[in-house]
Design a protein around this motif. Sequence first.
Motif, short mmCIF file in Angstrom:
data_model
loop_
_atom_site.label_atom_id
_atom_site.label_comp_id
_atom_site.label_asym_id
_atom_site.label_seq_id
_atom_site.Cartn_x
_atom_site.Cartn_y
_atom_site.Cartn_z
N PRO A 79 -66.08 45.40 -43.89
CA PRO A 79 -67.08 44.49 -43.17
C PRO A 79 -66.43 43.06 -43.01
O PRO A 79 -65.96 42.33 -44.20
N LEU A 80 -66.76 42.47 -42.07
CA LEU A 80 -66.43 41.04 -41.80
C LEU A 80 -67.61 40.10 -41.55
O LEU A 80 -68.35 40.51 -40.67
N PRO A 81 -67.77 38.93 -42.12
CA PRO A 81 -68.96 38.22 -42.01
C PRO A 81 -68.59 37.35 -40.68
O PRO A 81 -67.44 37.23 -40.29
N GLY A 82 -69.83 37.21 -39.82
CA GLY A 82 -69.49 36.54 -38.44
C GLY A 82 -69.08 37.42 -37.38
O GLY A 82 -69.19 36.93 -36.40
N GLY A 83 -69.03 38.73 -37.50
CA GLY A 83 -68.99 39.65 -36.60
C GLY A 83 -69.94 39.50 -35.40
O GLY A 83 -71.26 39.70 -35.90
#
Length: 422
Positions: A79-83
């Motif tokens: 998971p990536l922050p800011g997506g």
Amino acid sequence: MAERQRQLAAAGLGEHGTVALRMPPSAEFVAVLLATWRAGARAVLLDHRLTAAEVARAVDRLHPRVLVELADGRPQFRPLPGGVAEDDDHVLVQLSSGSTGPSKVIGRTAGDLLRELDCYARLPEFPARGERTVLLSSTVHVLGLVGGLLHALHAGVELVVTQRMTPAGILTAIADGTAPTTVIGVPFHAELLAAVAAPPRLPQLRRMIVAGELVRPPLPAAFRERYGVPLGTMYGMTETGVIATDLTGRHHPALQPVHGMQLSLTGGELHITRPHSPYLGLTDPTRWSDGLLHTRDAALLDAATGRITVLGRRDSQISIGGLKVDLNEVEQTLTGLPGVVEAVVVFAGGAIEAYAATADGISSQPSERGGAAEQLRELLGRELAGYKLPRRLYLMPQLPRTATGKLLRDAAALRRQADAPR
């Protein structure tokens, strides 16, 4: 595929999210790509050879929610922050090759991909059901993805992805099956095969098809002499996919536009009718405006046959002392000289510079008196006027390429690599 879709959801994908895939060609790559689309999300394709820093820059530009990478043969979902969720209809995002500068971000819809698949289906020489494709082009980029992977799934073609990009590896992949076989790659791959002195008999080989850059003039004849089959050529862009082809090799270098492709010339530059910009973010009017995609390629259009001949980058015209020089002409002439395998000619610091690789694979600095570079420059002087000759001509064992296999044309990067042996 259902398991991969579940893992994407567990990583926080959601509908209209974006998945960045950084995976080598594999069955897992196909499964994750199709799972992404089945989930109603868009796929961003990143070359698996990119460095961590390059991936980080791409993530900053494209804001995916999930990054999928391969570790120990299994996909890892991060998971990536800011997506962010996207509300447009793009299902695929690709980065252009970046051979002449920073990559452009290009979006394509499901309709774009279906139209391109229809174009391939209408080409009688393209692989059909029951045949094989040996794919050398990367599935991250447009030819390998659509012309290779998606066409194979759509048309029922057996797809073979070669892991060893050596002449022996490619020839083994062709020989491993009995069905009619087409090889798809870039001109560099055809050069490798044409250099094989005594290739094995390959009755299943139907043809090779190359795209991505201009083909060296002697190459089609050399390839046919070696293998007895045509070297077909294609012209396309990441923005549109395939544009024109000559898969029979009978009209080289002229190409026939594919079904539905509307082409025109303005000031010698090839334009393609396209109602919407393919670029994500702000659109550069010098690349797309008023329903026309500006290819920045110079071309000739035959009114009688409708065929086009792509001449190379339109910005290759420069001025030396008030005299016009076409760098494409210098490059094509250089690649036509005996022993020259490939070449790039650029304009840097007010002078023409040439970088060439020869069959001998030698290195030579332009300052070496009596050296191979000086001898090659003398041969070039018999073909071209003096003002067209490169001020510096470097010989290198091989020329640097982008991840897509295109020759790198950044003058600073070329100079750094040429100077490295010193």
